[in-house]
Design a protein around this motif. Structure first.
Motif, short mmCIF file in Angstrom:
data_model
loop_
_atom_site.label_atom_id
_atom_site.label_comp_id
_atom_site.label_asym_id
_atom_site.label_seq_id
_atom_site.Cartn_x
_atom_site.Cartn_y
_atom_site.Cartn_z
N ASP A 54 -30.79 49.02 -9.35
CA ASP A 54 -30.83 47.28 -9.36
C ASP A 54 -29.54 47.17 -7.79
O ASP A 54 -30.44 46.05 -7.64
CB ASP A 54 -30.44 46.46 -10.78
CG ASP A 54 -31.38 46.00 -11.51
OD1 ASP A 54 -32.58 46.32 -11.35
OD2 ASP A 54 -31.31 45.79 -13.16
N SER A 76 -25.65 41.01 -15.99
CA SER A 76 -26.37 41.19 -14.65
C SER A 76 -26.65 39.81 -14.05
O SER A 76 -27.36 38.31 -15.52
CB SER A 76 -27.12 41.81 -14.77
OG SER A 76 -28.41 41.57 -13.57
N GLN A 78 -28.99 37.57 -11.06
CA GLN A 78 -30.30 37.33 -10.03
C GLN A 78 -30.74 36.49 -9.48
O GLN A 78 -30.34 35.11 -10.27
CB GLN A 78 -31.48 38.17 -11.40
CG GLN A 78 -30.76 39.63 -11.36
CD GLN A 78 -32.17 40.20 -12.97
OE1 GLN A 78 -33.21 39.26 -12.90
NE2 GLN A 78 -32.29 41.43 -12.90
N SER A 89 -40.28 42.91 -10.37
CA SER A 89 -39.92 43.03 -11.54
C SER A 89 -40.05 44.35 -10.69
O SER A 89 -40.41 45.43 -9.89
CB SER A 89 -41.50 42.87 -11.71
OG SER A 89 -41.20 41.58 -12.00
N SER A 121 -38.42 41.20 -17.42
CA SER A 121 -37.99 40.61 -16.46
C SER A 121 -37.81 39.00 -15.59
O SER A 121 -39.49 39.01 -16.30
CB SER A 121 -38.35 41.60 -14.39
OG SER A 121 -39.54 41.52 -14.71
N HIS A 122 -37.41 38.18 -15.17
CA HIS A 122 -37.83 37.54 -14.82
C HIS A 122 -37.54 36.91 -13.30
O HIS A 122 -36.20 37.58 -12.86
CB HIS A 122 -36.63 36.27 -15.34
CG HIS A 122 -36.57 34.81 -15.18
ND1 HIS A 122 -37.68 33.97 -15.58
CD2 HIS A 122 -36.14 34.01 -14.21
CE1 HIS A 122 -37.53 32.75 -15.43
NE2 HIS A 122 -36.06 32.95 -14.11
N TYR A 130 -29.97 33.37 -12.72
CA TYR A 130 -30.75 34.27 -13.63
C TYR A 130 -29.47 35.04 -14.39
O TYR A 130 -29.55 36.26 -13.28
CB TYR A 130 -31.58 34.37 -13.70
CG TYR A 130 -32.65 34.77 -14.84
CD1 TYR A 130 -33.05 34.25 -15.84
CD2 TYR A 130 -32.88 36.21 -15.00
CE1 TYR A 130 -33.53 34.23 -16.99
CE2 TYR A 130 -33.01 36.65 -16.00
CZ TYR A 130 -33.53 35.74 -17.16
OH TYR A 130 -34.20 36.18 -18.31
N ALA A 132 -29.33 37.87 -16.47
CA ALA A 132 -30.58 39.35 -17.17
C ALA A 132 -29.95 39.44 -18.18
O ALA A 132 -30.85 40.17 -19.48
CB ALA A 132 -30.99 39.82 -16.53
N ASP A 133 -28.91 39.86 -18.64
CA ASP A 133 -28.44 40.78 -19.78
C ASP A 133 -27.01 40.31 -20.02
O ASP A 133 -26.16 39.85 -18.98
CB ASP A 133 -28.63 41.87 -19.76
CG ASP A 133 -27.70 43.05 -18.84
OD1 ASP A 133 -27.04 42.85 -18.77
OD2 ASP A 133 -29.22 43.55 -18.13
#
Length: 213
Positions: A54, A76, A78, A89, A121-122, A130, A132-133
């Motif tokens: 990443d 995370s 993004q 992705s 994933s987005h 975004y 992510a987590d």
């Protein structure tokens, strides 16, 4: 009166990667182990290697919450690359760079892990930041660490030209996290029910939430 040490949110450094992979293991092992057969050590190894991937892509940032020198939280971020192309992705091809370790873990397990990451994933759209987590160390949950990290994200979103909203996904069963996101001004834009996600992660309902500037 007890005064808690300050929590600093900063970019993940090389020395943080093991601690962050442990946090991700705590937060997501039940979802990522389901159907893959990965044990804790194997899953942590995979998570640590994908943290490196990443960072190499340069289309996101891994942040950590640090208190008294210890990593107690991570998230995370993004966003679209500078070229305007959507974030790529996770794919099976990413596994090729980890060939030696994958042989020890086993291709079937590694493939199951990669498929699950791809499904989670987005691809951020124009003007989207975004999340992510979000992971908080189990000993510090309920102590405001998640709230501190989200406040930092919202300030970051407000300071970045072109960013119009922050977003995230949360499973329907994660009531505590959704309650926090509601309090932080996020609203559910779309609630999705997926049989595939139920089969992969044991979670059928997922909420896509946004917080607009």
């Amino acid at each position: 009166m007890n005064i808690r040490p300050a929590i600093q949110v900063e970019r993940m450094k090389e020395e943080h990667k093991v601690a962050v992979s442990e946090l991700l293991l705590q937060g997501f092992c039940s979802k990522l182990q389901l159907g893959t057969g990965l044990n804790n050590a194997q899953l942590q190894w995979m998570l640590e290697r994908f943290l490196v991937l990443d960072e190499q892509r340069g289309e996101g940032q891994r942040m950590v919450a640090v208190q008294e020198g210890s990593v107690i939280g991570s998230l995370s971020l993004q966003f679209q690359s500078r070229s305007g192309e959507p974030r790529r992705s996770t794919t099976v091809m990413d596994l090729l760079s980890m060939w030696k370790g994958i042989r020890e873990v086993g291709w079937r397990k590694a493939l199951g892990f990669a498929v699950r990451l791809a499904c989670l994933s987005h691809r951020p759209g124009c003007g989207e930041l975004y999340i992510a987590d979000v992971s908080v160390h189990e000993k510090f949950r309920g102590a405001g660490v998640g709230k501190t990290m989200l406040e930092w994200v919202l300030r970051e979103a407000a300071s970045r030209p072109g960013i119009r909203y922050a977003s995230l996904h949360v499973s329907g069963s994660n009531v505590g996290a959704k309650r926090l996101y509601d309090r932080m001004g996020f609203r559910t834009l779309k609630a999705q029910r997926s049989t595939i996600m139920k089969w992969l992660f044991g979670e059928q309902e997922w909420n896509y939430m946004i917080q607009e500037r």
